[in-house]
Enzyme design. Structure first.
Site, PDB file in Angstrom:
ATOM      1  N   SER A 297      12.153  -4.797  -6.294  1.00 46.59           N
ATOM      2  CA  SER A 297      11.202  -3.960  -6.547  1.00 46.59           C
ATOM      3  C   SER A 297      11.242  -3.412  -8.125  1.00 46.59           C
ATOM      4  O   SER A 297      12.368  -3.616  -8.727  1.00 46.59           O
ATOM      5  CB  SER A 297      11.552  -2.600  -5.716  1.00 46.59           C
ATOM      6  OG  SER A 297      11.160  -1.498  -6.420  1.00 46.59           O
TER       7      SER A 297
ATOM      8  N   GLU B 279      11.507  -0.672  -8.920  1.00 48.78           N
ATOM      9  CA  GLU B 279      12.464   0.457  -9.125  1.00 48.78           C
ATOM     10  C   GLU B 279      13.666   0.107  -9.395  1.00 48.78           C
ATOM     11  O   GLU B 279      14.428   0.925  -9.583  1.00 48.78           O
ATOM     12  CB  GLU B 279      12.550   0.935  -7.731  1.00 48.78           C
ATOM     13  CG  GLU B 279      11.121   1.773  -7.146  1.00 48.78           C
ATOM     14  CD  GLU B 279      11.091   3.235  -7.947  1.00 48.78           C
ATOM     15  OE1 GLU B 279      12.047   3.815  -8.284  1.00 48.78           O
ATOM     16  OE2 GLU B 279      10.052   3.510  -7.945  1.00 48.78           O
TER      17      GLU B 279
ATOM     18  N   TYR C  26      17.190   4.287  -3.444  1.00 54.22           N
ATOM     19  CA  TYR C  26      16.170   3.188  -3.030  1.00 54.22           C
ATOM     20  C   TYR C  26      16.486   2.058  -4.119  1.00 54.22           C
ATOM     21  O   TYR C  26      16.624   0.703  -3.811  1.00 54.22           O
ATOM     22  CB  TYR C  26      14.720   3.493  -2.901  1.00 54.22           C
ATOM     23  CG  TYR C  26      13.936   2.093  -2.807  1.00 54.22           C
ATOM     24  CD1 TYR C  26      13.778   1.491  -1.521  1.00 54.22           C
ATOM     25  CD2 TYR C  26      13.073   1.620  -3.796  1.00 54.22           C
ATOM     26  CE1 TYR C  26      13.114   0.430  -1.778  1.00 54.22           C
ATOM     27  CE2 TYR C  26      12.336   0.449  -3.861  1.00 54.22           C
ATOM     28  CZ  TYR C  26      12.243  -0.007  -2.559  1.00 54.22           C
ATOM     29  OH  TYR C  26      11.668  -1.309  -2.573  1.00 54.22           O
TER      30      TYR C  26
HETATM   31  N1  GDD Z   1       4.527   9.168  -1.375  1.00 57.43           N
HETATM   32  C1  GDD Z   1       3.984  10.152  -2.111  1.00 57.43           C
HETATM   33  N2  GDD Z   1       3.429  11.207  -1.512  1.00 57.43           N
HETATM   34  N3  GDD Z   1       4.066   9.888  -3.303  1.00 57.43           N
HETATM   35  C2  GDD Z   1       3.405  10.938  -4.069  1.00 57.43           C
HETATM   36  C3  GDD Z   1       2.824  12.088  -3.486  1.00 57.43           C
HETATM   37  C4  GDD Z   1       2.955  12.302  -2.116  1.00 57.43           C
HETATM   38  O1  GDD Z   1       2.251  13.365  -1.596  1.00 57.43           O
HETATM   39  N4  GDD Z   1       2.297  12.903  -4.545  1.00 57.43           N
HETATM   40  C5  GDD Z   1       2.933  12.223  -5.879  1.00 57.43           C
HETATM   41  N5  GDD Z   1       3.302  11.123  -5.425  1.00 57.43           N
HETATM   42  C6  GDD Z   1       3.919  10.090  -6.464  1.00 57.43           C
HETATM   43  C7  GDD Z   1       5.085   9.735  -6.169  1.00 57.43           C
HETATM   44  O2  GDD Z   1       6.307  10.906  -6.551  1.00 57.43           O
HETATM   45  C8  GDD Z   1       5.446   8.475  -7.218  1.00 57.43           C
HETATM   46  O3  GDD Z   1       5.518   8.680  -8.428  1.00 57.43           O
HETATM   47  C9  GDD Z   1       4.012   7.938  -6.721  1.00 57.43           C
HETATM   48  O4  GDD Z   1       3.232   8.992  -6.251  1.00 57.43           O
HETATM   49  C10 GDD Z   1       4.167   6.541  -6.032  1.00 57.43           C
HETATM   50  O5  GDD Z   1       4.668   6.906  -4.870  1.00 57.43           O
HETATM   51  P1  GDD Z   1       4.705   6.026  -3.464  1.00 57.43           P
HETATM   52  O6  GDD Z   1       3.342   5.554  -3.097  1.00 57.43           O
HETATM   53  O7  GDD Z   1       5.488   6.621  -2.482  1.00 57.43           O
HETATM   54  O8  GDD Z   1       5.262   4.614  -4.224  1.00 57.43           O
HETATM   55  P2  GDD Z   1       6.752   4.291  -4.840  1.00 57.43           P
HETATM   56  O9  GDD Z   1       6.060   3.952  -6.318  1.00 57.43           O
HETATM   57  O10 GDD Z   1       7.563   5.502  -4.923  1.00 57.43           O
HETATM   58  O11 GDD Z   1       7.338   3.044  -4.437  1.00 57.43           O
HETATM   59  C11 GDD Z   1       6.616   1.942  -3.689  1.00 57.43           C
HETATM   60  O12 GDD Z   1       6.515   0.985  -4.843  1.00 57.43           O
HETATM   61  C12 GDD Z   1       7.849   0.427  -5.156  1.00 57.43           C
HETATM   62  C13 GDD Z   1       7.416  -0.757  -6.001  1.00 57.43           C
HETATM   63  O13 GDD Z   1       7.342  -0.280  -7.445  1.00 57.43           O
HETATM   64  C14 GDD Z   1       7.144   1.731  -2.690  1.00 57.43           C
HETATM   65  O14 GDD Z   1       6.478   0.680  -2.118  1.00 57.43           O
HETATM   66  C15 GDD Z   1       8.513   0.791  -2.918  1.00 57.43           C
HETATM   67  O15 GDD Z   1       9.102   0.328  -1.670  1.00 57.43           O
HETATM   68  C16 GDD Z   1       8.344  -0.129  -4.070  1.00 57.43           C
HETATM   69  O16 GDD Z   1       9.461  -0.941  -4.106  1.00 57.43           O
END
Ligand code: GDD
Length: 339
Positions: A131, A133, A155
């Site tokens: 990722s 991340e 993570y």
């Molecule tokens: N989930 C979520 N829910 N995220 C929110 C919300 C909410 O209500 N409000 C704002 N966000 C913001 C998070 O703080 C983050 O900055 C962004 O939206 C994206 O969150 P996610 O969709 O949960 O994805 P992620 O970027 O944290 O992680 C995903 O992408 C990674 C690759 O870069 C996941 O799929 C990971 O497993 C993956 O490795």
């Protein structure tokens, strides 16, 4: 000769798209499922229900990353030529709540698999879905395969450990092991607690009168978002077209959560300002910054590039929610998005 592939995490978004891609290419596809998985309602249901595929060219096995004996036994029996490791606890926010479980599955689970592969007489080619991340808050943008690992959440730490272990096993034990450094990739099959799906589903549910508002955390956060179907094609290319190496898969474009909101609500002709509210419950203790990938190497070596734009992705996801929720509504089973 029919090629055999094995997928951990086969019931997830990427596992289902990858299964479709491999089956379409004539592969025999095997996947591990946890004893607790409910297959009938999973993203694999359409393949599972096809009698020409299920137990003919698609096989599911009970095995778990925290129970290496089960994995060893299944891999010994199946003897795949390709192994795609997609399983793990993948929610960043949740990893702050359950850091030990996250590391157990995502970090140690990967090491356990590598140890099993090392002992096999003919180890399969190994793809590790890692990722962006792992980069945390990098000083350079966009990131490449050479960007230093600097994770800022449990993570990311677990993924960084696993990524580095893949590098160690590739160099020290001569495994054909690949790290696919995947930036955010979404689709209508995305888990409901990831932000794109949450927003698209809420926009559709509000349009249909099933929900009134949408509560979100930091909407200024930016990500590099692509379509999952493109990323699983990259996984296959990485095991079949290039040398064992690390590859970034990304669009190279940053968009904010706010832009997801505006695109999804515009797709259903609603004014987001009437429906979206802030809830600090969804804030994370730390946010990565400037995670945007440079996929030049994947383009040059594998011939990979993304095919779906951000607008197309969010519009497709919102339309899919609208279709699904209105079908449910007609059947009287529609339910709004869970928070
Ligand atoms: N989930 C979520 N829910 N995220 C929110 C919300 C909410 O209500 N409000 C704002 N966000 C913001 C998070 O703080 C983050 O900055 C962004 O939206 C994206 O969150 P996610 O969709 O949960 O994805 P992620 O970027 O944290 O992680 C995903 O992408 C990674 C690759 O870069 C996941 O799929 C990971 O497993 C993956 O490795």
């Amino acid at each position: 000769m029919t090629r055999r592939a094995f997928i951990t995490g086969i019931t997830g978004q990427d596992g289902s798209y990858l299964s479709e891609l491999l089956l379409a290419q004539g592969y025999e596809v095997h996947g591990s499922v946890r004893r607790t998985s409910t297959l009938e309602r999973s993203r694999l249901a359409h393949l599972y229900a096809d009698p020409t595929l299920y137990n003919q060219r698609l096989f599911l096995h009970y095995a778990d990353l925290d129970d290496p004996t089960t994995l060893r036994r299944v891999l010994n029996a199946v003897q795949p030529q390709e192994l795609y490791h997609l399983a793990g606890q993948s929610h960043v926010g949740l990893s702050f709540e359950i850091p030990e479980t996250t590391c157990e599955f995502t970090a140690m689970g990967t090491l356990r698999l590598l140890e099993i592969l090392r002992d096999l007489p003919e180890p399969p080619r190994f793809f590790h879905a890692t990722s962006s991340e792992i980069f945390g808050r990098p000083t350079a943008s966009p990131q490449t395969e050479k960007t230093p690992l600097a994770p800022i959440n449990p993570y990311g730490c677990a993924k960084a450990f696993a990524t580095q272990m893949v590098r160690v096993y590739r160099a020290s034990h001569d495994l054909f092991a690949v790290n696919g450094i995947l930036y955010n990739h979404e689709s209508p099959r995305r888990g409901e607690n990831f932000v794109t799906r949450k927003i698209c589903r809420a926009a559709a549910a509000i349009k249909l009168g099933l929900q009134e508002e949408l509560a979100l955390g930091d909407t200024s956060a930016q990500r590099d978002w692509g379509h999952a179907r493109d990323y699983v094609r990259g996984m296959w290319l990485a095991l079949n077209q290039g040398p064992p190496d690390d590859y970034v898969f990304a669009t190279g474009q940053l968009h904010s959560v706010q832009q997801v909101i505006e695109t999804a609500f515009a797709a259903v002709s609603l004014d987001w300002q009437h429906h979206v509210k802030f809830d600090r419950h969804f804030l994370r203790p730390a946010e990565p910054l400037h995670l945007v990938g440079d996929a030049s190497k994947a383009r040059a070596v594998l011939g990979w590039s993304p095919t779906t734009s951000f607008q197309e992705l969010i519009q497709e996801m919102t339309q899919a929610e609208l279709d699904q929720l209105s079908q449910g509504e007609r059947r009287g089973t529609a339910r709004p998005e869970a928070r």
